[in-house]
Motif scaffolding. Sequence first.
Motif, PDB file in Angstrom:
ATOM      1  N   SER A 120     -65.499  40.442  30.152  1.00 39.10           N
ATOM      2  CA  SER A 120     -64.846  39.892  28.876  1.00 39.10           C
ATOM      3  C   SER A 120     -64.983  40.942  27.523  1.00 39.10           C
ATOM      4  N   ASP A 121     -66.280  41.418  27.506  1.00 39.86           N
ATOM      5  CA  ASP A 121     -66.902  42.511  26.619  1.00 39.86           C
ATOM      6  C   ASP A 121     -65.933  43.658  26.706  1.00 39.86           C
ATOM      7  N   LEU A 122     -65.467  44.050  27.967  1.00 38.82           N
ATOM      8  CA  LEU A 122     -64.949  45.510  28.367  1.00 38.82           C
ATOM      9  C   LEU A 122     -63.423  45.376  28.242  1.00 38.82           C
ATOM     10  N   MET A 123     -62.934  44.663  29.109  1.00 44.48           N
ATOM     11  CA  MET A 123     -61.605  44.408  29.514  1.00 44.48           C
ATOM     12  C   MET A 123     -60.430  43.501  28.592  1.00 44.48           C
ATOM     13  N   ASP A 124     -61.022  42.632  28.285  1.00 42.78           N
ATOM     14  CA  ASP A 124     -60.251  41.644  27.277  1.00 42.78           C
ATOM     15  C   ASP A 124     -59.722  42.379  25.988  1.00 42.78           C
ATOM     16  N   PRO A 125     -60.896  43.296  25.375  1.00 43.11           N
ATOM     17  CA  PRO A 125     -60.368  44.083  24.345  1.00 43.11           C
ATOM     18  C   PRO A 125     -59.420  45.124  24.528  1.00 43.11           C
ATOM     19  N   LEU A 126     -59.484  45.646  25.554  1.00 47.16           N
ATOM     20  CA  LEU A 126     -58.609  46.579  25.896  1.00 47.16           C
ATOM     21  C   LEU A 126     -57.143  46.238  26.298  1.00 47.16           C
ATOM     22  N   GLU A 127     -57.274  44.951  26.885  1.00 53.21           N
ATOM     23  CA  GLU A 127     -55.948  44.245  27.166  1.00 53.21           C
ATOM     24  C   GLU A 127     -55.229  44.005  25.906  1.00 53.21           C
ATOM     25  N   ARG A 128     -56.020  43.475  24.975  1.00 59.28           N
ATOM     26  CA  ARG A 128     -55.378  43.099  23.653  1.00 59.28           C
ATOM     27  C   ARG A 128     -54.845  44.379  22.905  1.00 59.28           C
ATOM     28  N   LEU A 129     -55.557  45.376  22.808  1.00 60.96           N
ATOM     29  CA  LEU A 129     -55.242  46.568  22.259  1.00 60.96           C
ATOM     30  C   LEU A 129     -54.088  47.108  22.910  1.00 60.96           C
ATOM     31  N   SER A 130     -54.105  47.247  24.049  1.00 60.75           N
ATOM     32  CA  SER A 130     -52.625  47.638  24.467  1.00 60.75           C
ATOM     33  C   SER A 130     -51.417  46.881  24.399  1.00 60.75           C
ATOM     34  N   GLU A 131     -51.505  45.723  24.278  1.00 63.41           N
ATOM     35  CA  GLU A 131     -50.261  45.011  23.763  1.00 63.41           C
ATOM     36  C   GLU A 131     -50.068  45.366  22.356  1.00 63.41           C
ATOM     37  N   GLU A 132     -50.812  45.369  21.459  1.00 60.98           N
ATOM     38  CA  GLU A 132     -50.661  45.835  19.900  1.00 60.98           C
ATOM     39  C   GLU A 132     -49.462  46.888  20.154  1.00 60.98           C
ATOM     40  N   LEU A 133     -49.300  47.852  20.955  1.00 64.68           N
ATOM     41  CA  LEU A 133     -48.302  48.878  20.669  1.00 64.68           C
ATOM     42  C   LEU A 133     -47.327  48.598  21.951  1.00 64.68           C
ATOM     43  N   SER A 134     -47.671  48.265  23.040  1.00 63.80           N
ATOM     44  CA  SER A 134     -46.835  48.173  24.275  1.00 63.80           C
ATOM     45  C   SER A 134     -45.433  47.083  23.839  1.00 63.80           C
ATOM     46  N   ARG A 135     -46.293  45.935  23.420  1.00 66.25           N
ATOM     47  CA  ARG A 135     -45.019  44.649  23.191  1.00 66.25           C
ATOM     48  C   ARG A 135     -44.107  45.176  21.932  1.00 66.25           C
ATOM     49  N   PRO A 136     -44.349  45.593  20.664  1.00 64.95           N
ATOM     50  CA  PRO A 136     -43.255  46.203  19.945  1.00 64.95           C
ATOM     51  C   PRO A 136     -42.293  47.052  20.404  1.00 64.95           C
ATOM     52  N   TRP A 137     -42.941  47.990  21.142  1.00 67.62           N
ATOM     53  CA  TRP A 137     -42.231  49.555  21.546  1.00 67.62           C
ATOM     54  C   TRP A 137     -41.211  48.949  22.729  1.00 67.62           C
ATOM     55  N   GLY A 138     -41.947  47.956  23.488  1.00 65.42           N
ATOM     56  CA  GLY A 138     -41.076  47.370  24.721  1.00 65.42           C
ATOM     57  C   GLY A 138     -39.825  46.729  24.120  1.00 65.42           C
ATOM     58  N   VAL A 139     -39.721  46.036  22.964  1.00 60.68           N
ATOM     59  CA  VAL A 139     -38.717  45.422  22.296  1.00 60.68           C
ATOM     60  C   VAL A 139     -37.704  46.446  21.917  1.00 60.68           C
ATOM     61  N   VAL A 140     -38.230  47.511  21.302  1.00 61.12           N
ATOM     62  CA  VAL A 140     -37.460  48.398  20.911  1.00 61.12           C
ATOM     63  C   VAL A 140     -36.566  49.410  21.824  1.00 61.12           C
ATOM     64  N   SER A 141     -37.607  49.762  23.020  1.00 62.34           N
ATOM     65  CA  SER A 141     -36.724  50.260  24.120  1.00 62.34           C
ATOM     66  C   SER A 141     -35.825  49.429  24.917  1.00 62.34           C
ATOM     67  N   HIS A 142     -36.085  48.139  24.824  1.00 61.08           N
ATOM     68  CA  HIS A 142     -35.308  47.241  25.625  1.00 61.08           C
ATOM     69  C   HIS A 142     -33.780  46.977  24.800  1.00 61.08           C
ATOM     70  N   LEU A 143     -34.053  47.088  23.573  1.00 58.41           N
ATOM     71  CA  LEU A 143     -32.836  46.917  22.621  1.00 58.41           C
ATOM     72  C   LEU A 143     -31.952  48.229  22.929  1.00 58.41           C
ATOM     73  N   LYS A 144     -32.713  49.335  23.040  1.00 52.09           N
ATOM     74  CA  LYS A 144     -32.133  50.672  23.116  1.00 52.09           C
ATOM     75  C   LYS A 144     -31.131  50.621  24.475  1.00 52.09           C
ATOM     76  N   GLY A 145     -31.606  49.840  25.300  1.00 53.62           N
ATOM     77  CA  GLY A 145     -30.929  50.083  26.795  1.00 53.62           C
ATOM     78  C   GLY A 145     -29.657  49.213  26.659  1.00 53.62           C
ATOM     79  N   VAL A 146     -29.768  47.963  25.811  1.00 53.67           N
ATOM     80  CA  VAL A 146     -28.619  46.812  25.774  1.00 53.67           C
ATOM     81  C   VAL A 146     -27.934  46.729  24.604  1.00 53.67           C
ATOM     82  N   ARG A 147     -28.387  47.380  23.649  1.00 50.67           N
ATOM     83  CA  ARG A 147     -27.692  47.251  22.411  1.00 50.67           C
ATOM     84  C   ARG A 147     -27.693  48.867  21.661  1.00 50.67           C
TER      85      ARG A 147
END
Length: 722
Positions: free
Chosen positions: A53-80
Motif C-alpha cells: 500500500s505504501d509503494l504500489m498504490d501511489p504508483l498506480e494512482r500516479l500512472s492513471e493521472e496521465l494514462s487516462r486523459p491521454w488514452g481518451v485523446v488517443s482513442h478519439l484520434k482513432g475514431v474521430r
Amino acid sequence: MAKPSGDAPDLPKWSSITPEHVKPAIMAAVDKVNAEIDAIETAFTESTPSSWSDLMDPLERLSEELSRPWGVVSHLKGVRDSEALRAAYDECQPAVVTASLRVGQSRPVYDALVALTKNEAAWASLTDAQKRAVECEVRDAQLSGVALDGAQKDRYNEIAKELSELSTKFSNNVLDATKAFAHTCVDKSEVDGLPDSALEQAAQTAKTKGGHENATAADGPWMFTLDAPSYMAVRSHAKNRALREKVYRAYLARASEHFAPFVDDADAKAKFSKNGSGDNAPLIERILALREEKASLLGYDTFAEVSMAKKMATLDRAESLLEDIRAKARPAAERELEEIRAFAADAGAAEATSGLMQWDVGFWSERLREAKYELKEEDLRPYFQLPAVIDGMFELAGELFGIKVEAADGDVEVWHPDVRFFRVIDVATNQPRAYFYLDPYTRPSEKRGGAWMDDVVGRSSAMAPTTGAVRLPCAHMVCNGTPPVGDKPSLMTHNEVTTLFHEFGHALQHMLTTESCGPVAGINQVDWDAVELPSQFMENWCYDKKVLRKIGKHFETNEPLPDDLYEKLVASKNFGSGTRYLRQCHFAMTDLELHARYKPGAGADAVFATERKIAEKTMIMPSIDEDRFLCGFGHIFAGGYSAGYYSYLWAEVLSADAFGAFEEAGLDDEAKVAETGKRFADTVLALGGGAAPLDVFTRFRGREPAVDALLRHNGLVPVAAA
C-alpha cells in the motif's frame, strides 16, 4: 434492471470533448504527474516503503493521472480523427512521452521496488498477483532505461520521443492514403458481379463522399474506396478485371511513393509522390534504426530480444513454430493455387490463358468456393444482422461465463451516434461486473481501419470510488463492419461476425477479471503472445451449430440459419487454409527478420528486398514490383506488434487447444460446456496478468499447450502426415 453500483467507474464525456480541450487538460496532467513523482521520490528516498500500500498504490494512482486523459485523446484520434485533433495530439505528445519516461526511469522508485523483492517478510506478505506486479514493474523499468545515466539516458529518451512521433506519423499516413482514394463507376457493366450489398454501400458512399445525391444501388454512380468492406467486395466479386487491378495496386501502394497515381486531389498527389511527406518508406528505415539503437543502449543485441523480454516465447521458439506451420501450409497453398488456376481455365477466363495475376486470385478463389460448396458469401449475409448477432453472442457469453449483458444506451456520453453502451451483470449476484462500448461500423473519413479493443479503465481496489470497494472495469470494442444501408440493418459477412466475436473475447478478459490488483488485472501485464488467446478462442464458436442458429436470423423473416447453409459454411471453413496460414507466416517471419537480423542503413529499398527474400519461402506468387505492403503494416510500425506479430499464431495454438477442451467435454452437452466455461472463466479470464500465461493455461487445461488442435481445426493435419 440492475442499477450502477458504487463501484462504477467515472467515464469520459466523449461527445463533449473538443480539440481545444486537449492541450489544457493534457498539460495540466503532465504538470501534476511531474509534481507527484517529485513528492514520491522524496518520500521514498527519506524512508524506503516496505508494504504494498505504501509503494504500489501511489504508483498506480500516479500512472492513471496521465494514462487516462491521454488514452481518451488517443482513442478519439482513432475514431474521430480531424486536423485540429491531430494538431493538438502532436503538440502534446512530446510532453507526454517525457513525463512517462520520467516516471518509468525513476531511480528511487526502482530501488524501492527492488528493495521490496529482497525484504523477505514484506515479500512473503504479498499475494502471488502482487508479486508478479512488482516483478513486472522492475522488468519494465529496466526496459525503460532506468539503469542508464548521462549521455546514454539522454539518447534513450531522444529515441523514445522520436519513435513515438514516427509511429503517429506512420498511422496518419495510412489513414490519409485510405481517405484519399476513391474510384467512381458510372456504367452498370463496370460493376458486374458485385453483390447488392456492395452496390448499396458504394451508392451510399457516392452520396456521402462523392456528392452524388441521386446515387442508387440500381443505377449508380458507385464509389469504391480502400476501406475493408469496399476493398474486399471488389477483390472477391467484381468481374471488371481492370477495377480489381486498380483497387489491388492502390491498396498495396498505400502510404508510399507509388500511391500518387491512384489519387486525383493535387495535395494528396503531392503528399504521396516521391520525397513527399506521406511516404512511409523512409519512416520504416528510421524506425528500425532507432529500435536497434535502443536495444543496444539496453544491452541487447537486437530489438527482437527486447520484445521477447516481455513475452512467453523466445526468438528461437517463435521462429521454430513459424517454420513448422510454414512447412505444413505451403504444400496446401500450392495445391490451392493450382486448383484455382484450373477452375479459372475451365470457366474460360481470358486471364487464365495469359496467367492469373494477384488481383485475379481472390476473385476466382471465391468463384471456386461458391462452386465447390454451393455457397455464396451473400447467401449468408441476410442471416447475420448485427442486432441478432450481438444478442446471440451475449447469450453465449451468459451460458459459458455466468453473465448477463444489458443495453445501457443513454446512460453515458459516446463519441458517435452509432456507438452502443452495455452493462455486464453477474448472474449469481445480480450486480454489475463491468461496462463496455461498441463502435461497430466503418467511417473511413475519420476512423482508422481494422478492429481493436482497449481498456477505458481497469478493475482496481486502489482506484475504487469512495462509495465502492473496487472500481469496475470498462472497455471499448471498435470494428469497421458494414454499416446499415437505408432501412436495412447492418448485414454482416461471416468474417465480420468472427471479427466481432474476436474483439469481444479481448473485452471479456478485461471485464471478467476477478483480480483487484490493478497493475495485473484484466489485460494488464498479460504477455503479448498470450493476449490473443481469449479473442481467438471466441472465434471458434462462430462455427458451432447452436451458436449460429442463435446469431443467424434472417433480417426480414427472423428465420434461423437453415441447416443446409450451416453445413455448407462448416464444410467451407478450411477452404484456403494453406494460403491463409502461409500469409500469416509471411507477415510474422518478415517482422522477426527485420527486428532480429536486418541491419538498417542501406535505405528503404533494402527493407523491401528483405521482405521479398522471405517471400520466396512464404508466397507462391511473386509480389508485384510496386508492392509496398510494409508501408501500411501498422501492426509493427505503429502498433504493439513489433517483433511480436508471431503472437497471432502463437496464441492460436493456445486458443485452439483451449477450445479443444470444450470439444472433449462434448459441445452438445450443455452441463459440461457450462462446467468447462466456468473453468475457463476462473482461469484465463479471471486471473488476467496476475499469473504467468503458461501457468494460467496449465491451470485451465491441466497440461501445457499442444499444436495438434490448431492443425486439426484448419485441415493441415493430412499435410503434416504426408
